[in-house]
Scaffold this motif. Structure first.
Motif, mmCIF file in Angstrom:
data_model
loop_
_atom_site.group_PDB
_atom_site.id
_atom_site.type_symbol
_atom_site.label_atom_id
_atom_site.label_comp_id
_atom_site.label_asym_id
_atom_site.label_seq_id
_atom_site.Cartn_x
_atom_site.Cartn_y
_atom_site.Cartn_z
ATOM 1 N N UNK A 144 0.839 -1.190 0.000
ATOM 2 C CA UNK A 144 0.000 0.000 0.000
ATOM 3 C C UNK A 144 0.881 1.249 0.000
ATOM 4 N N UNK A 145 1.944 1.228 0.717
ATOM 5 C CA UNK A 145 2.859 2.367 0.775
ATOM 6 C C UNK A 145 3.466 2.630 -0.604
ATOM 7 N N UNK A 146 3.795 1.600 -1.323
ATOM 8 C CA UNK A 146 4.352 1.737 -2.667
ATOM 9 C C UNK A 146 3.363 2.458 -3.574
ATOM 10 N N UNK A 147 2.115 1.989 -3.545
ATOM 11 C CA UNK A 147 1.095 2.633 -4.387
ATOM 12 C C UNK A 147 0.800 4.047 -3.908
ATOM 13 N N UNK A 148 0.840 4.288 -2.637
ATOM 14 C CA UNK A 148 0.609 5.631 -2.112
ATOM 15 C C UNK A 148 1.718 6.575 -2.567
ATOM 16 N N UNK A 149 2.924 6.121 -2.551
ATOM 17 C CA UNK A 149 4.052 6.954 -3.015
ATOM 18 C C UNK A 149 3.905 7.308 -4.493
ATOM 19 N N UNK A 150 3.488 6.349 -5.310
ATOM 20 C CA UNK A 150 3.292 6.611 -6.747
ATOM 21 C C UNK A 150 2.176 7.637 -6.938
ATOM 22 N N UNK A 151 1.102 7.483 -6.178
ATOM 23 C CA UNK A 151 -0.029 8.414 -6.302
ATOM 24 C C UNK A 151 0.390 9.823 -5.901
ATOM 25 N N UNK A 152 1.154 9.940 -4.822
ATOM 26 C CA UNK A 152 1.626 11.266 -4.374
ATOM 27 C C UNK A 152 2.553 11.891 -5.424
ATOM 28 N N UNK A 153 3.410 11.096 -6.029
ATOM 29 C CA UNK A 153 4.327 11.586 -7.051
ATOM 30 C C UNK A 153 3.547 12.101 -8.270
ATOM 31 N N UNK A 154 2.540 11.357 -8.694
ATOM 32 C CA UNK A 154 1.714 11.794 -9.823
ATOM 33 C C UNK A 154 0.969 13.092 -9.492
ATOM 34 N N UNK A 155 0.473 13.187 -8.283
ATOM 35 C CA UNK A 155 -0.233 14.387 -7.862
ATOM 36 C C UNK A 155 0.721 15.587 -7.847
ATOM 37 N N UNK A 156 1.938 15.379 -7.398
ATOM 38 C CA UNK A 156 2.938 16.441 -7.368
ATOM 39 C C UNK A 156 3.279 16.899 -8.789
ATOM 40 N N UNK A 157 3.427 15.941 -9.691
ATOM 41 C CA UNK A 157 3.718 16.285 -11.096
ATOM 42 C C UNK A 157 2.561 17.084 -11.687
ATOM 43 N N UNK A 158 1.343 16.686 -11.364
ATOM 44 C CA UNK A 158 0.172 17.389 -11.890
ATOM 45 C C UNK A 158 0.119 18.821 -11.356
ATOM 46 N N UNK A 159 0.408 18.988 -10.082
ATOM 47 C CA UNK A 159 0.384 20.339 -9.507
ATOM 48 C C UNK A 159 1.453 21.240 -10.122
ATOM 49 N N UNK A 160 2.637 20.680 -10.333
ATOM 50 C CA UNK A 160 3.712 21.452 -10.966
ATOM 51 C C UNK A 160 3.273 21.834 -12.398
ATOM 52 N N UNK A 161 2.654 20.896 -13.088
ATOM 53 C CA UNK A 161 2.188 21.192 -14.450
ATOM 54 C C UNK A 161 1.136 22.290 -14.490
ATOM 55 N N UNK A 162 0.220 22.246 -13.538
ATOM 56 C CA UNK A 162 -0.838 23.275 -13.476
ATOM 57 C C UNK A 162 -0.218 24.615 -13.131
ATOM 58 N N UNK A 163 0.704 24.643 -12.214
ATOM 59 C CA UNK A 163 1.350 25.891 -11.834
ATOM 60 C C UNK A 163 2.127 26.473 -12.994
ATOM 61 N N UNK A 164 2.823 25.655 -13.725
ATOM 62 C CA UNK A 164 3.603 26.129 -14.863
ATOM 63 C C UNK A 164 2.625 26.663 -15.939
ATOM 64 N N UNK A 165 1.536 26.000 -16.166
ATOM 65 C CA UNK A 165 0.581 26.420 -17.199
ATOM 66 C C UNK A 165 -0.051 27.742 -16.829
ATOM 67 N N UNK A 166 -0.496 27.919 -15.581
ATOM 68 C CA UNK A 166 -1.184 29.153 -15.186
ATOM 69 C C UNK A 166 -0.218 30.302 -14.991
ATOM 70 N N UNK A 167 0.963 30.030 -14.685
ATOM 71 C CA UNK A 167 1.933 31.104 -14.467
ATOM 72 C C UNK A 167 2.685 31.424 -15.749
ATOM 73 N N UNK A 168 2.400 30.730 -16.760
ATOM 74 C CA UNK A 168 3.032 30.910 -18.054
ATOM 75 C C UNK A 168 4.557 30.867 -17.955
ATOM 76 N N UNK A 169 5.026 29.915 -17.285
ATOM 77 C CA UNK A 169 6.478 29.775 -17.112
ATOM 78 C C UNK A 169 7.103 29.101 -18.328
ATOM 79 N N UNK A 170 6.363 28.486 -19.109
ATOM 80 C CA UNK A 170 6.927 27.844 -20.282
ATOM 81 C C UNK A 170 6.582 28.635 -21.529
#
Length: 157
Positions: free
Chosen positions: A131-157
């Motif tokens: 369960x910890x393994x799957x939880x870590x993967x889920x947290x990593x995906x969520x972190x990537x998604x948040x970084x992507x949303x922040x980059x998109x809204x802040x027009x950093x790219x």
């Protein structure tokens, strides 16, 4: 057995040996030393009841017999006490054995329960690691998604 009883038994043994020695000496005297010589075929002389020595020997024998009876009485009492003590010890051993058997039965049941708890704990740890393994993967995906949303809204790219 206390020291006093032990001392009495030793004294009784000494007295008994002395009585036996005196009897043997008396028999030697009456048989003319025939006890020492196995080849001597002389017969024991017939006692004469009018003989004062015979009467003295008879009194001595009776005295010795009474002493032996007294000693045997004390030995008998000591043996009776020892028997009672042995029976009490036997009873205590039986009771202790019953308690030990009960403790052994309870220890076996506890051991069985602990084995079950150990298995359940190991199983929970295995599930937790998966369960910890799957939880870590889920947290990593969520972190990537948040970084992507922040980059998109802040027009950093």
């Amino acid at each position: 057995m206390n020291q006093q009883e032990d001392s009495r038994l030793k004294d009784a043994g000494v007295v008994l040996k002395a009585v036996r020695r005196a009897r043997r000496e008396a028999m030697k005297d009456t048989m003319g030393g025939a006890l020492d010589d196995p080849t001597d075929t002389r017969q024991e002389p017939e006692p004469c009841e009018d003989d004062p020595e015979f009467e003295a020997n008879q009194k001595e024998i009776e005295k010795n017999r009474k002493e032996q009876e007294a000693i045997l009485g004390r030995i008998s009492q000591g043996l009776y006490k020892l028997k009672e003590q042995a029976q009490n010890i036997g009873t205590q051993v039986d009771q202790s054995n019953a308690r030990l058997e009960d403790m052994n039965t309870r220890a076996d049941a506890t051991k069985k329960d602990l084995k079950g708890l150990n298995r359940a704990t190991l199983k929970a740890l295995e599930e937790a690691s998966t369960t910890s393994y799957f939880t870590n993967i889920a947290c990593l995906l969520l972190l990537i998604a948040l970084v992507g949303v922040a980059v998109y809204y802040l027009d950093l790219i």
